[in-house]
Design a protein around this motif. Structure first.
Motif, PDB file in Angstrom:
ATOM      1  N   THR A  69       0.830  -1.203   0.000  1.00  0.00           N
ATOM      2  CA  THR A  69       0.000   0.000   0.000  1.00  0.00           C
ATOM      3  C   THR A  69       0.865   1.253   0.000  1.00  0.00           C
ATOM      4  N   GLU A  70       0.310   2.344  -0.549  1.00  0.00           N
ATOM      5  CA  GLU A  70       0.942   3.657  -0.477  1.00  0.00           C
ATOM      6  C   GLU A  70       0.254   4.545   0.553  1.00  0.00           C
ATOM      7  N   ALA A  71      -0.704   3.977   1.278  1.00  0.00           N
ATOM      8  CA  ALA A  71      -1.395   4.734   2.318  1.00  0.00           C
ATOM      9  C   ALA A  71      -0.576   4.685   3.603  1.00  0.00           C
ATOM     10  N   GLU A  72      -0.177   5.839   4.092  1.00  0.00           N
ATOM     11  CA  GLU A  72       0.712   5.876   5.266  1.00  0.00           C
ATOM     12  C   GLU A  72       0.071   5.255   6.499  1.00  0.00           C
ATOM     13  N   GLU A  73      -1.249   5.393   6.632  1.00  0.00           N
ATOM     14  CA  GLU A  73      -1.883   4.982   7.874  1.00  0.00           C
ATOM     15  C   GLU A  73      -1.791   3.475   8.124  1.00  0.00           C
ATOM     16  N   ASN A  74      -1.704   2.650   7.086  1.00  0.00           N
ATOM     17  CA  ASN A  74      -1.560   1.217   7.332  1.00  0.00           C
ATOM     18  C   ASN A  74      -0.378   0.604   6.597  1.00  0.00           C
ATOM     19  N   SER A  75       0.607   1.439   6.259  1.00  0.00           N
ATOM     20  CA  SER A  75       1.747   0.943   5.494  1.00  0.00           C
ATOM     21  C   SER A  75       2.581  -0.068   6.288  1.00  0.00           C
ATOM     22  N   LYS A 163      -4.301   3.069  -8.015  1.00  0.00           N
ATOM     23  CA  LYS A 163      -4.983   3.461  -6.781  1.00  0.00           C
ATOM     24  C   LYS A 163      -4.172   4.491  -6.016  1.00  0.00           C
ATOM     25  N   GLY A 164      -4.655   4.824  -4.836  1.00  0.00           N
ATOM     26  CA  GLY A 164      -3.918   5.655  -3.896  1.00  0.00           C
ATOM     27  C   GLY A 164      -3.647   7.066  -4.371  1.00  0.00           C
ATOM     28  N   GLU A 165      -2.451   7.546  -4.031  1.00  0.00           N
ATOM     29  CA  GLU A 165      -2.044   8.914  -4.331  1.00  0.00           C
ATOM     30  C   GLU A 165      -2.117   9.215  -5.830  1.00  0.00           C
ATOM     31  N   GLN A 168      -5.708   9.687  -6.953  1.00  0.00           N
ATOM     32  CA  GLN A 168      -6.206  10.991  -6.529  1.00  0.00           C
ATOM     33  C   GLN A 168      -5.696  12.091  -7.446  1.00  0.00           C
ATOM     34  N   ARG A 260      -4.627  19.357  -0.727  1.00  0.00           N
ATOM     35  CA  ARG A 260      -3.895  18.300  -1.438  1.00  0.00           C
ATOM     36  C   ARG A 260      -2.846  18.864  -2.388  1.00  0.00           C
TER      37      ARG A 260
END
Length: 318
Positions: A69-75, A163-165, A168, A260
């Motif tokens: 994942t590239e999501a920091e919250e669950n990387s 997906k991800g960043e 967006q 953003r």
């Protein structure tokens, strides 16, 4: 390909339902593939952020670990701890080859241009730190079990199902919410997920650490404009002087799109040129990278935008 034409080599692909996983399935279609992911159609259904997968008595010659994942919250939960959980499941029957899809984010954002594999990993964010930590864990595990470890560090990847960043950014570009600051000529590295999968198929028995980047190093704004061309009509983005951008952010920072695009840390990062040297991989495999910008704009006549494999139909539109 008919079943009798397959080899008996068993391959496990994690993150099979993700962007890169689909391309991996297509590249390894002549092998006996098993998939691991969140969806019910996978051979092994498992959430690596929480659980150790039950692989039964399966013995895999090769594991392609794309889940991440590239999501920091669950990387850390997925990129690092998820890798540890996968390895725990493999301890009973270790594979001969293991491919780990890492990230350009293991390097510092300040690393500069033509960053090669000898550059120290000094990640600037949690995503990079989680990938770098997983790399070190896998190096130790591979050495103890005498298996071939291949680490691929892709640049920013594009492919069907992004997906991800990056998704967006696509959405902001297409809806006119992306704001470019004048004078930002920073360059970045890109690569197609198709080329990363081709590289993995060529390298998985070789071992080593490889950057994956197409070498064209476009400007950040050129990438964003190519995103709009991907949707059918290339657009020129909104441009603001630096001073105006800072003023707009101070007044409207509670607006998600403004934050953003114009938050000070975002602006600082987008003004930094960061490019990877992908020549080691190209020389090892003989692969000629596709021009990711042209692929995004649907101008690359050599790129396989769509084809089928036995698991599913792959639409290679970026």
């Amino acid at each position: 390909m008919k079943e009798e034409e397959k080899t008996e080599e068993k391959v496990l692909i994690t993150g099979a339902g993700g962007m890169l996983g689909s391309y991996m399935i297509a590249q390894f279609k002549d092998k006996d593939i098993k998939t691991l992911g969140l969806r019910a159609e996978n051979d092994f259904v498992c959430d690596l952020t929480k659980d150790v997968p039950d692989l039964g008595d399966e013995k895999f010659m090769t594991v392609i670990h794309c889940a991440g994942t590239e999501a920091e919250e669950n990387s850390m939960d997925l990129n690092y701890e998820g890798t540890r959980r996968l390895v725990r499941a493999l301890e009973k029957n270790p594979p001969g080859n293991f491919v780990f899809i890492s990230s350009y984010k293991v390097y510092s954002r300040d690393a500069g241009e033509n960053v090669d594999e000898e550059t120290n990993t000094w990640a600037s964010d949690l995503v990079g730190k989680s990938k770098a930590t997983a790399e070190e864990f896998l190096k130790d595990w591979a050495a103890r079990n005498d298996l071939t470890l291949t680490i691929v560090r892709p640049a920013r990847m594009f492919g069907n199902g992004v997906k991800g960043e990056t998704l967006q950014l696509f959405n902001d570009a297409l809806t006119g919410k992306y704001i470019h600051i004048r004078g930002n000529d920073a360059r970045i590295s890109l690569v197609t997920a198709f080329d990363v999968a081709r590289a993995a198929e060529s390298l998985y028995k070789r071992g080593g650490i490889y950057n994956a980047a197409d070498g064209r190093n476009p400007k950040f704004i050129e990438m964003v404009e190519a995103m709009t061309a991907n949707a059918g009509a290339k657009k020129r983005m909104t441009h603001l002087p630096d001073a105006w951008a800072a003023w707009v952010w101070r007044l409207c920072r509670w607006v998600a799109a403004i934050n953003r695009n114009l938050a000070p840390d975002v602006v600082e990062n987008r003004f930094k040129t960061f490019t990877l040297d992908g020549r080691k991989l190209a020389e090892a495999t003989g692969i000629s990278y596709h021009d990711t910008i042209k692929v995004m704009e649907h101008l690359d006549e050599t790129y396989p935008y769509s084809y089928k494999n036995e698991k599913r139909e792959i639409n290679h539109e970026v």
